[in-house]
Design a protein around this motif. Structure first.
Motif, PDB file in Angstrom:
ATOM      1  N   GLN A  29      51.858  23.530  50.323  1.00  9.98           N
ATOM      2  CA  GLN A  29      52.603  22.698  50.919  1.00  9.98           C
ATOM      3  C   GLN A  29      52.668  22.944  52.460  1.00  9.98           C
ATOM      4  OE1 GLN A  29      56.912  22.687  50.749  1.00  9.98           O
ATOM      5  NE2 GLN A  29      57.092  20.682  51.180  1.00  9.98           N
ATOM      6  N   GLU A  67      47.224  11.705  41.651  1.00 16.05           N
ATOM      7  CA  GLU A  67      45.733  11.353  41.706  1.00 16.05           C
ATOM      8  C   GLU A  67      45.145  12.572  40.792  1.00 16.05           C
ATOM      9  OE1 GLU A  67      46.255   8.092  43.969  1.00 16.05           O
ATOM     10  OE2 GLU A  67      44.318   8.727  43.270  1.00 16.05           O
ATOM     11  N   LYS A  95      49.565  25.653  44.335  1.00 13.47           N
ATOM     12  CA  LYS A  95      50.495  24.715  44.825  1.00 13.47           C
ATOM     13  C   LYS A  95      50.540  24.920  46.247  1.00 13.47           C
ATOM     14  CE  LYS A  95      53.514  21.089  43.982  1.00 13.47           C
ATOM     15  NZ  LYS A  95      54.809  20.456  43.243  1.00 13.47           N
ATOM     16  N   GLY A 121      47.644  17.292  55.951  1.00  7.94           N
ATOM     17  CA  GLY A 121      46.982  16.556  54.791  1.00  7.94           C
ATOM     18  C   GLY A 121      46.080  17.485  54.106  1.00  7.94           C
ATOM     19  N   ASP A 122      46.398  18.994  54.002  1.00 13.14           N
ATOM     20  CA  ASP A 122      45.822  20.010  53.275  1.00 13.14           C
ATOM     21  C   ASP A 122      46.757  20.188  52.088  1.00 13.14           C
ATOM     22  OD1 ASP A 122      44.894  21.787  56.156  1.00 13.14           O
ATOM     23  OD2 ASP A 122      43.632  20.430  55.117  1.00 13.14           O
ATOM     24  N   THR A 123      47.964  19.532  52.130  1.00  9.51           N
ATOM     25  CA  THR A 123      48.998  19.835  51.003  1.00  9.51           C
ATOM     26  C   THR A 123      48.305  19.263  49.744  1.00  9.51           C
ATOM     27  OG1 THR A 123      50.899  19.590  52.614  1.00  9.51           O
ATOM     28  CG2 THR A 123      51.232  18.949  50.083  1.00  9.51           C
ATOM     29  N   GLY A 124      48.531  19.954  48.682  1.00  8.78           N
ATOM     30  CA  GLY A 124      48.118  19.571  47.457  1.00  8.78           C
ATOM     31  C   GLY A 124      47.970  20.867  46.483  1.00  8.78           C
ATOM     32  N   ARG A 184      40.641  19.904  45.055  1.00 10.82           N
ATOM     33  CA  ARG A 184      41.945  19.744  45.516  1.00 10.82           C
ATOM     34  C   ARG A 184      42.540  18.585  44.704  1.00 10.82           C
ATOM     35  NH1 ARG A 184      41.916  19.359  51.466  1.00 10.82           N
ATOM     36  NH2 ARG A 184      41.214  17.370  51.226  1.00 10.82           N
ATOM     37  N   GLN A 185      43.757  18.577  44.310  1.00 15.97           N
ATOM     38  CA  GLN A 185      44.388  17.414  43.628  1.00 15.97           C
ATOM     39  C   GLN A 185      45.593  16.965  44.512  1.00 15.97           C
ATOM     40  OE1 GLN A 185      45.724  18.421  39.516  1.00 15.97           O
ATOM     41  NE2 GLN A 185      45.525  16.150  38.970  1.00 15.97           N
ATOM     42  N   GLU A 186      45.718  15.862  44.821  1.00 12.33           N
ATOM     43  CA  GLU A 186      46.878  15.273  45.580  1.00 12.33           C
ATOM     44  C   GLU A 186      47.768  14.677  44.442  1.00 12.33           C
ATOM     45  OE1 GLU A 186      46.062  13.080  48.961  1.00 12.33           O
ATOM     46  OE2 GLU A 186      44.433  14.423  49.473  1.00 12.33           O
TER      47      GLU A 186
END
Lengths: 116, 111
Positions: free
Chosen positions: B108, B41, B106, B82-85, B36-38
């Motif tokens: 959202q 980051e 991706k 918080g799972d967004t990424g 997972r990439q936010e």
């Protein structure tokens, strides 16, 4: 434990200019990777070092990109001259070494390059 | 070069919904990883699967590796903001354990 450090975080240059990125891997990590990530896509491996030797640079555009890892620790990635299509995030990652099958890659925050 | 296709490319859902993302390959995976990439980051490793048919759970995330080791799925139960990424699958293999990333999904999650 400190993570992978990269600098600068952002860079804006004109096409045909030169640019360099710096990476400091996690202490003790033998393997270092540079990736290019174009917006909305997955990272693409540019070059992989094992200590200070190159083990894979098959996707590195060698006419304009170069990388070195002196003394097997820090690394720099250079682009000269830059093109518009080089606009991307450049990610550095490190891992313990190839002998460990499950060894994890740890990524830095990346450098966002914009070429105008 | 192995091509890893992920679907869907984009997914926007409401908090509390369930979702599944897929990763498919043209050939057999040596081993498969999910990251997972936010925003702003680098990717962070979530799981590595090796054996065909393997299922791994990480809290609300369930990872499945296809029996033929050519596909994988990630299921999220009761998604949270918080799972967004960006969710990336990746194949790890070869003599130097090269990691080849997929095209990414991706996600959202709207509160």
């Amino acid at each position: 434990e400190a993570g992978v450090a990269q600098s600068p975080r952002y860079k804006i240059i004109e096409k045909r200019q030169s640019v360099a990125f710096w990476c400091n891997p996690i202490s003790g990590h033998a393997t270092l990777y540079w990736y290019q990530q174009i917006l909305g896509q997955g990272p693409k491996l540019l070059i992989q070092f094992q200590n200070n030797g190159v083990v894979d640079d098959s996707q590195l555009p060698k006419d304009r990109f170069s990388a070195e890892r002196l003394k097997g620790v820090d690394s720099t990635l250079k682009i000269q001259p830059a093109k518009l299509e080089d606009s991307a995030v450049y990610l550095c990652a490190s891992s313990l070494g190839r002998q460990r099958f499950y060894n994890e890659q740890f990524f830095g925050p990346g450098t966002r390059l914009t070429v105008l | 070069t192995q091509l890893l296709e992920q679907s869907p490319q984009f997914l926007s859902i409401q908090e509390g919904e369930n979702l599944t993302v897929y990763c498919n390959s043209s050939s057999v995976f040596s081993s498969l990883q999910w990251y997972r990439q936010e925003p702003g980051e680098g990717p962070v490793l979530l799981v590595t699967v090796v054996t065909g048919g393997e299922v791994k759970k990480l809290k609300r995330l369930t990872f499945q590796f296809g029996d033929a080791r050519k596909d994988s799925s990630l299921h999220i139960t009761a998604a949270q903001p918080g799972d967004t990424g960006l969710y990336l699958c990746a194949e790890k293999g070869g003599g130097y354990q090269k990691v080849t990333f997929g095209t990414g999904t991706k996600l959202q999650v709207i509160p």
